[in-house]
Design a protein around this motif. Structure first.
Motif, PDB file in Angstrom:
ATOM      1  N   VAL A  36       0.885  -1.160   0.000  1.00 58.90           N
ATOM      2  CA  VAL A  36       0.000   0.000   0.000  1.00 58.90           C
ATOM      3  C   VAL A  36       0.923   1.210   0.000  1.00 58.90           C
ATOM      4  O   VAL A  36       1.661   1.436   0.961  1.00 58.90           O
ATOM      5  N   SER A  37       0.907   1.982  -1.093  1.00 58.42           N
ATOM      6  CA  SER A  37       1.805   3.134  -1.246  1.00 58.42           C
ATOM      7  C   SER A  37       1.029   4.429  -1.171  1.00 58.42           C
ATOM      8  O   SER A  37      -0.121   4.501  -1.609  1.00 58.42           O
ATOM      9  N   THR A  38       1.674   5.463  -0.636  1.00 59.52           N
ATOM     10  CA  THR A  38       1.084   6.800  -0.611  1.00 59.52           C
ATOM     11  C   THR A  38       2.186   7.845  -0.732  1.00 59.52           C
ATOM     12  O   THR A  38       3.329   7.599  -0.349  1.00 59.52           O
ATOM     13  N   SER A  39       1.832   9.005  -1.266  1.00 62.72           N
ATOM     14  CA  SER A  39       2.772  10.125  -1.321  1.00 62.72           C
ATOM     15  C   SER A  39       2.325  11.239  -0.385  1.00 62.72           C
ATOM     16  O   SER A  39       2.861  12.347  -0.423  1.00 62.72           O
ATOM     17  N   THR A  40       1.362  10.936   0.490  1.00 62.24           N
ATOM     18  CA  THR A  40       0.855  11.921   1.446  1.00 62.24           C
ATOM     19  C   THR A  40       1.929  12.267   2.465  1.00 62.24           C
ATOM     20  O   THR A  40       2.512  11.366   3.089  1.00 62.24           O
ATOM     21  N   GLY A  86       3.831  13.070   5.711  1.00 63.83           N
ATOM     22  CA  GLY A  86       3.634  12.659   7.100  1.00 63.83           C
ATOM     23  C   GLY A  86       3.164  11.219   7.257  1.00 63.83           C
ATOM     24  O   GLY A  86       2.995  10.747   8.373  1.00 63.83           O
ATOM     25  N   CYS A  87       2.941  10.515   6.151  1.00 65.09           N
ATOM     26  CA  CYS A  87       2.506   9.108   6.210  1.00 65.09           C
ATOM     27  C   CYS A  87       3.600   8.201   5.673  1.00 65.09           C
ATOM     28  O   CYS A  87       4.408   8.616   4.835  1.00 65.09           O
ATOM     29  N   ALA A  88       3.613   6.974   6.162  1.00 66.01           N
ATOM     30  CA  ALA A  88       4.576   5.987   5.665  1.00 66.01           C
ATOM     31  C   ALA A  88       4.384   5.830   4.161  1.00 66.01           C
ATOM     32  O   ALA A  88       3.251   5.682   3.690  1.00 66.01           O
ATOM     33  N   LYS A  89       5.459   5.878   3.426  1.00 63.27           N
ATOM     34  CA  LYS A  89       5.395   5.803   1.960  1.00 63.27           C
ATOM     35  C   LYS A  89       4.903   4.433   1.491  1.00 63.27           C
ATOM     36  O   LYS A  89       4.213   4.338   0.478  1.00 63.27           O
ATOM     37  N   GLN A  90       5.265   3.389   2.229  1.00 59.29           N
ATOM     38  CA  GLN A  90       4.844   2.033   1.878  1.00 59.29           C
ATOM     39  C   GLN A  90       4.463   1.264   3.131  1.00 59.29           C
ATOM     40  O   GLN A  90       5.152   1.344   4.147  1.00 59.29           O
ATOM     41  N   THR A  91       3.366   0.518   3.030  1.00 58.97           N
ATOM     42  CA  THR A  91       2.926  -0.356   4.110  1.00 58.97           C
ATOM     43  C   THR A  91       2.703  -1.738   3.513  1.00 58.97           C
ATOM     44  O   THR A  91       1.967  -1.879   2.529  1.00 58.97           O
ATOM     45  N   ALA A  92       3.341  -2.745   4.094  1.00 64.24           N
ATOM     46  CA  ALA A  92       3.237  -4.109   3.563  1.00 64.24           C
ATOM     47  C   ALA A  92       1.902  -4.742   3.927  1.00 64.24           C
ATOM     48  O   ALA A  92       1.386  -4.549   5.026  1.00 64.24           O
ATOM     49  N   ALA A  93       1.366  -5.479   2.982  1.00 67.30           N
ATOM     50  CA  ALA A  93       0.162  -6.281   3.198  1.00 67.30           C
ATOM     51  C   ALA A  93       0.548  -7.709   2.824  1.00 67.30           C
ATOM     52  O   ALA A  93       0.476  -8.101   1.672  1.00 67.30           O
ATOM     53  N   ASN A  94       1.026  -8.435   3.796  1.00 63.88           N
ATOM     54  CA  ASN A  94       1.570  -9.765   3.530  1.00 63.88           C
ATOM     55  C   ASN A  94       0.484 -10.779   3.217  1.00 63.88           C
ATOM     56  O   ASN A  94      -0.599 -10.742   3.782  1.00 63.88           O
ATOM     57  N   LYS A  95       0.819 -11.683   2.329  1.00 59.31           N
ATOM     58  CA  LYS A  95      -0.111 -12.760   1.993  1.00 59.31           C
ATOM     59  C   LYS A  95      -0.034 -13.849   3.053  1.00 59.31           C
ATOM     60  O   LYS A  95       0.965 -13.965   3.779  1.00 59.31           O
ATOM     61  N   LYS A  96      -1.096 -14.616   3.158  1.00 58.94           N
ATOM     62  CA  LYS A  96      -1.122 -15.786   4.034  1.00 58.94           C
ATOM     63  C   LYS A  96      -1.999 -16.834   3.362  1.00 58.94           C
ATOM     64  O   LYS A  96      -2.743 -16.538   2.425  1.00 58.94           O
ATOM     65  N   ILE A  97      -1.922 -18.044   3.849  1.00 59.36           N
ATOM     66  CA  ILE A  97      -2.662 -19.142   3.226  1.00 59.36           C
ATOM     67  C   ILE A  97      -4.111 -19.139   3.706  1.00 59.36           C
ATOM     68  O   ILE A  97      -4.381 -19.033   4.900  1.00 59.36           O
ATOM     69  N   GLU A  98      -5.030 -19.234   2.750  1.00 60.07           N
ATOM     70  CA  GLU A  98      -6.473 -19.280   3.019  1.00 60.07           C
ATOM     71  C   GLU A  98      -6.809 -20.529   3.833  1.00 60.07           C
ATOM     72  O   GLU A  98      -6.289 -21.611   3.577  1.00 60.07           O
ATOM     73  N   THR A 103      -4.625 -15.312   0.758  1.00 54.69           N
ATOM     74  CA  THR A 103      -5.497 -14.255   1.244  1.00 54.69           C
ATOM     75  C   THR A 103      -4.628 -13.202   1.921  1.00 54.69           C
ATOM     76  O   THR A 103      -3.405 -13.347   1.985  1.00 54.69           O
ATOM     77  N   TYR A 104      -5.243 -12.152   2.423  1.00 50.89           N
ATOM     78  CA  TYR A 104      -4.531 -11.051   3.067  1.00 50.89           C
ATOM     79  C   TYR A 104      -5.219 -10.713   4.384  1.00 50.89           C
ATOM     80  O   TYR A 104      -6.360 -11.106   4.622  1.00 50.89           O
ATOM     81  N   ASP A 105      -4.542  -9.953   5.226  1.00 49.83           N
ATOM     82  CA  ASP A 105      -5.140  -9.532   6.503  1.00 49.83           C
ATOM     83  C   ASP A 105      -6.431  -8.766   6.258  1.00 49.83           C
ATOM     84  O   ASP A 105      -6.608  -8.132   5.216  1.00 49.83           O
ATOM     85  N   ASP A 106      -7.319  -8.799   7.235  1.00 50.30           N
ATOM     86  CA  ASP A 106      -8.589  -8.073   7.130  1.00 50.30           C
ATOM     87  C   ASP A 106      -8.394  -6.565   7.246  1.00 50.30           C
ATOM     88  O   ASP A 106      -9.158  -5.792   6.672  1.00 50.30           O
ATOM     89  N   ASN A 107      -7.381  -6.153   8.005  1.00 51.23           N
ATOM     90  CA  ASN A 107      -7.155  -4.728   8.275  1.00 51.23           C
ATOM     91  C   ASN A 107      -5.694  -4.367   8.066  1.00 51.23           C
ATOM     92  O   ASN A 107      -4.811  -5.115   8.481  1.00 51.23           O
ATOM     93  N   ILE A 108      -5.469  -3.201   7.450  1.00 50.47           N
ATOM     94  CA  ILE A 108      -4.125  -2.663   7.287  1.00 50.47           C
ATOM     95  C   ILE A 108      -4.181  -1.206   7.709  1.00 50.47           C
ATOM     96  O   ILE A 108      -5.079  -0.463   7.294  1.00 50.47           O
ATOM     97  N   ILE A 109      -3.229  -0.790   8.536  1.00 50.78           N
ATOM     98  CA  ILE A 109      -3.187   0.590   9.003  1.00 50.78           C
ATOM     99  C   ILE A 109      -1.928   1.267   8.456  1.00 50.78           C
ATOM    100  O   ILE A 109      -0.818   0.806   8.692  1.00 50.78           O
ATOM    101  N   VAL A 110      -2.133   2.361   7.717  1.00 50.91           N
ATOM    102  CA  VAL A 110      -1.033   3.164   7.218  1.00 50.91           C
ATOM    103  C   VAL A 110      -0.671   4.147   8.333  1.00 50.91           C
ATOM    104  O   VAL A 110      -1.511   4.906   8.810  1.00 50.91           O
TER     105      VAL A 110
END
Length: 120
Positions: free
Chosen positions: A66-70, A72-84, A110-117
């Motif tokens: 998850v990338s952003t150029s905003t 004051g925010c983290a430029k990249q946040t990982a959303a790791n895959k996991k097995i369904e 699949t991926y986590d239900d929630n990701i926080i930037v």
């Protein structure tokens, strides 16, 4: 067609289908939010989204960023895959054929239900 042939065809079809391939979608709805609750623009797989909100992650077996150029925010946040979870059920009940189908279609991921930037 004889009963033996019908049973054989149905049995083969059952063994070749994977639980995750049948029971899960091609995408995963992920709630993406910010640590400060403010609205920002993010990019996932080349598509821009406004968050906080739900982002559809394509199940393709890759880790998502998850990338952003905003400012004051983290430029990249990982959303790791996991097995369904359905993949494990398939291994126990269907064995090699079904799990191979799940793996080949990338529906075993699949991926986590929630990701926080993280934002200041």
């Amino acid at each position: 067609m004889s009963l033996k042939k019908v049973v054989a065809v149905m049995g083969a079809a059952t063994l070749m289908t994977g639980c995750a391939s049948i029971l899960t979608e091609d995408t995963k709805a992920v709630n993406v939010s910010t640590s400060n609750g403010k609205e920002i623009q993010v990019t996932v797989d080349g598509t821009e989204h406004t968050v906080p909100g739900i982002v559809q992650f394509k199940k393709d077996g890759t880790d998502k960023i998850v990338s952003t150029s905003t400012e004051g925010c983290a430029k990249q946040t990982a959303a790791n895959k996991k097995i369904e979870g359905a993949f494990w059920v398939n291994i126990l009940s269907g064995g090699l054929f079904g799990s191979t189908t799940d793996s080949a279609t990338d529906k075993m991921w699949t991926y986590d239900d929630n990701i926080i930037v993280s934002c200041q």
